[in-house]
Design an enzyme around this catalytic site. Sequence first.
Site, short mmCIF file in Angstrom:
data_model
loop_
_atom_site.label_atom_id
_atom_site.label_comp_id
_atom_site.label_asym_id
_atom_site.label_seq_id
_atom_site.Cartn_x
_atom_site.Cartn_y
_atom_site.Cartn_z
N CYS A 1 0.84 -1.21 0.00
CA CYS A 1 0.00 0.00 0.00
C CYS A 1 0.87 1.26 0.00
O CYS A 1 1.98 1.26 -0.54
CB CYS A 1 -0.99 -0.01 1.16
SG CYS A 1 -2.37 1.14 0.89
N ASP B 1 -3.42 0.99 10.14
CA ASP B 1 -4.61 1.85 10.29
C ASP B 1 -5.07 1.83 11.73
O ASP B 1 -5.49 2.85 12.27
CB ASP B 1 -5.71 1.40 9.34
CG ASP B 1 -5.36 1.77 7.91
OD1 ASP B 1 -4.62 1.00 7.26
OD2 ASP B 1 -5.78 2.86 7.46
P1 RI2 Z 1 0.23 5.99 6.93
C1 RI2 Z 1 -3.63 3.27 4.54
O1 RI2 Z 1 -5.02 3.16 4.45
C2 RI2 Z 1 -2.91 1.95 4.34
O2 RI2 Z 1 -3.61 0.86 4.88
C3 RI2 Z 1 -1.62 2.25 5.08
O3 RI2 Z 1 -0.90 1.10 5.41
C4 RI2 Z 1 -2.17 2.97 6.29
O4 RI2 Z 1 -3.24 3.78 5.80
C5 RI2 Z 1 -1.18 3.81 7.05
O5 RI2 Z 1 -0.72 4.89 6.27
P2 RI2 Z 1 -5.86 3.89 3.25
O6 RI2 Z 1 -6.26 5.26 3.79
O7 RI2 Z 1 -0.52 6.64 8.05
O8 RI2 Z 1 -5.01 3.98 2.01
O9 RI2 Z 1 1.45 5.28 7.43
O10 RI2 Z 1 -7.08 3.03 3.06
O11 RI2 Z 1 0.55 6.95 5.81
#
Ligand code: RI2
Length: 300
Positions: A128, A197
Amino acid sequence: MQLVDAAEDIRSMRVHGAGRIARHAAEAMATHAQALVAEASSLESYRNALAEAVRTLLATRPTAVSLGNALRSIERAVESDVDSVKELKAHVVETSNAFCTLSLAAVETIGAIGAKRIHDGDRIQTHCNSKAAMAPLKAAFDAGRRFAVQATETRPKHQGYKTAAELAGHGLDVTLIVDSAVRFFMSTIDAVFVGADTVCADGTLVNKIGTSQIALAAHEHNVPFYVCAESYKFSPRTLHGDEVTIEERDRSEIIDPDRLPGVRLQNPVFDFTPPRYITALITERGMIPPQAAYDIVREL
Ligand code: RI2
């Protein structure tokens, strides 16, 4: 930034990433608190309008506890005992700004700590688009270490493209792979770094769908699996038995449903990784075993 626009940025995932949506919400609350002053007829009405704004932002995405933790600290500021609109505004703006500052500093500290687990010649997998997980990779690169990164595509929204582009732009050696190639490559991987998350009180990780499969493959190959998580991603509510809601997004993110008449589509966007597959949680307070999540949750 209008509050409704900020809420839509988060709901639509124009702004995504657990830390980023929390900071976006906090910034929106600071702007909103300032903008509302002119039309505030009383302290009571001002307070009510801010509480309503908190609820609007809270309703945007259900899984990442970072959003809830940030907004609840701002909510406490909204409820604080003050005598004037001016004082309340100052308190809300200060709390919102303090969260953003703390959040960015936490990511930097995680970078410095996590970088110590990256060595010359390593091959690192990531999933991701996590600022926290990319921080150690960038910090290790900046410290002169040279290693290769595999970034997963991350279906259905392909956030892995952003990760690959950002790391390559930073100078790192990056390869993009499809999500289903993770286990094929795992025997060549030295460490996995992912974000979070939500981290539950028992150390269970809630992260982008597919994370648990990567953890399982890493476990099978004895590859260290590191979770980079600021402490505001730990969920105090799980200590009281609350379950984490897994967001199910629109099925059209997978494929245009008209192309598959008669076929049901399901699009859960997060999954659960049990603590036994996690080598360590890298937080701004240090690198801890997943079982120590309880201590952080209690402190919160
Ligand atoms: P940071 C994201 O969720 C991903 O799951 C990623 O691993 C997590 O947030 C943490 O991201 P989404 O908003 O806070 O893309 O480390 O569904 O940037």
